[in-house]
Design an enzyme around this catalytic site. Structure first.
Site, short mmCIF file in Angstrom:
data_model
loop_
_atom_site.label_atom_id
_atom_site.label_comp_id
_atom_site.label_asym_id
_atom_site.label_seq_id
_atom_site.Cartn_x
_atom_site.Cartn_y
_atom_site.Cartn_z
N PRO A 12 0.79 -1.23 0.00
CA PRO A 12 0.00 0.00 0.00
C PRO A 12 0.82 1.28 0.00
O PRO A 12 1.89 1.35 0.63
CB PRO A 12 -0.81 -0.10 1.30
N ASN A 13 0.31 2.25 -0.71
CA ASN A 13 0.86 3.61 -0.81
C ASN A 13 2.11 3.71 -1.68
O ASN A 13 2.61 4.80 -1.91
CB ASN A 13 1.13 4.22 0.58
N ARG A 20 5.33 11.00 -2.59
CA ARG A 20 5.13 10.62 -1.19
C ARG A 20 6.44 10.71 -0.41
O ARG A 20 7.41 10.01 -0.72
CB ARG A 20 4.63 9.17 -1.17
N TYR A 25 11.58 8.22 0.72
CA TYR A 25 11.41 7.26 -0.37
C TYR A 25 11.99 7.70 -1.71
O TYR A 25 11.89 6.97 -2.69
CB TYR A 25 9.91 6.93 -0.53
N ASN A 74 7.76 -5.83 -1.25
CA ASN A 74 7.80 -4.73 -0.31
C ASN A 74 6.38 -4.62 0.23
O ASN A 74 5.51 -4.02 -0.40
CB ASN A 74 8.20 -3.41 -1.00
N ALA A 77 3.38 -0.84 4.65
CA ALA A 77 2.89 -0.80 6.04
C ALA A 77 2.46 -2.18 6.54
O ALA A 77 2.53 -2.47 7.75
CB ALA A 77 1.74 0.18 6.16
N HIS A 80 4.52 -4.57 8.99
CA HIS A 80 4.54 -4.46 10.45
C HIS A 80 3.28 -5.03 11.11
O HIS A 80 3.22 -5.12 12.32
CB HIS A 80 4.72 -2.99 10.84
N ASP A 87 0.84 -15.56 6.61
CA ASP A 87 0.25 -16.90 6.40
C ASP A 87 0.22 -17.26 4.92
O ASP A 87 0.44 -18.43 4.56
CB ASP A 87 -1.16 -16.96 6.99
N GLU A 98 12.48 -9.70 1.22
CA GLU A 98 11.71 -8.55 1.70
C GLU A 98 12.52 -7.30 1.40
O GLU A 98 13.72 -7.24 1.69
CB GLU A 98 11.49 -8.70 3.22
N HIS A 100 12.73 -2.93 1.33
CA HIS A 100 12.22 -1.61 1.74
C HIS A 100 13.09 -0.54 1.12
O HIS A 100 14.33 -0.68 1.07
CB HIS A 100 12.23 -1.46 3.26
N LEU A 101 12.47 0.53 0.70
CA LEU A 101 13.22 1.66 0.17
C LEU A 101 14.02 2.32 1.30
O LEU A 101 15.19 2.66 1.15
CB LEU A 101 12.27 2.69 -0.46
N SER A 102 13.34 2.53 2.43
CA SER A 102 14.00 3.20 3.56
C SER A 102 14.59 2.15 4.50
O SER A 102 14.20 0.98 4.47
CB SER A 102 12.97 4.05 4.32
N ARG A 107 14.09 4.13 11.72
CA ARG A 107 12.86 4.94 11.81
C ARG A 107 12.10 4.63 13.11
O ARG A 107 12.68 4.12 14.05
CB ARG A 107 12.03 4.71 10.54
N ARG A 111 8.20 0.42 13.17
CA ARG A 111 8.67 -0.07 11.86
C ARG A 111 9.81 -1.09 12.00
O ARG A 111 10.25 -1.67 11.01
CB ARG A 111 9.14 1.09 10.98
C1 DQA Z 1 8.45 0.88 3.42
C2 DQA Z 1 8.63 1.10 4.93
C3 DQA Z 1 7.30 0.93 5.67
O1 DQA Z 1 7.48 1.14 7.06
C4 DQA Z 1 6.28 1.93 5.15
O2 DQA Z 1 5.03 1.73 5.77
C5 DQA Z 1 6.16 1.94 3.67
C6 DQA Z 1 7.35 1.76 2.85
C7 DQA Z 1 9.74 1.17 2.65
O3 DQA Z 1 9.80 0.76 1.49
O4 DQA Z 1 10.65 1.83 3.15
O5 DQA Z 1 5.09 2.17 3.13
O6 DQA Z 1 8.12 -0.49 3.21
#
Ligand code: DQA
Length: 149
Positions: A12-13, A20, A25, A74, A77, A80, A87, A98, A100-102, A107, A111
């Site tokens: 998501p997002n 964003r 990011y 990725n 959110a 977490h 599952d 897995e 993550h950009l950040s 953080r 997270r």
């Molecule tokens: C994220 C890190 C997550 O905590 C956050 O909710 C995201 C992006 C990252 O790519 O850094 O939406 O997965």
């Protein structure tokens, strides 16, 4: 040797990348990221397909129907919080990384926890859009070594 196929799932997002929170990011859009990973796939002779959803159930459905050699995910959110995505990953037993950009460990405390990290082959976080390409290189290396052995 048959061509490897790797699925990329964005949670998501991540469709909002580019505008964003660029401090966390970066400025690349999701389209830029997908183009870059598909281009790297072409270089490595890996078929890369991509999928993004803001909905937990859609991500679960996508995982349940995977028929690829591996997955780069990725979960955003949902990393977490999502027992459902955990599952789903347990039910298909497809190797995954897995991403993550950040750097989630630099953080907020909430997270730092990932619901899936203990099942992942590896984790890449903190390299911005490059995190995906690093994951693809790692997975490719791993899958090719398996095929040779
Ligand atoms: C994220 C890190 C997550 O905590 C956050 O909710 C995201 C992006 C990252 O790519 O850094 O939406 O997965």
């Amino acid at each position: 040797m048959s061509q490897l196929h790797i699925q990329v799932i964005h949670g998501p997002n991540l469709n909002m990348l580019g505008t964003r929170e660029p401090g966390h990011y970066g400025s690349q859009t999701l389209v830029d990221i997908n183009e870059s990973i598909i281009e790297l796939g072409d270089e490595l002779n890996v078929r890369v397909t991509t999928f993004q959803s803001n909905h937990e159930g859609e991500i679960v459905d996508k995982i349940q129907h995977l028929d690829t050699d591996a997955l780069i995910i990725n979960p955003a959110a949902y990393t977490h919080t999502s027992v459902a995505i955990r599952d789903a990953l347990l039910s298909v037993k497809i190797p995954f990384i897995e991403v993550h950009l950040s750097n989630i460990h630099k953080r907020e405390d909430f997270r730092h926890k990932s619901m899936m990290v203990d099942m992942a082959m590896g984790v890449i976080a903190g390299f911005g859009a490059q995190s995906y390409n690093l994951a693809l290189r790692g997975l490719h290396h791993h899958l090719i070594s398996l095929k040779k052995s």
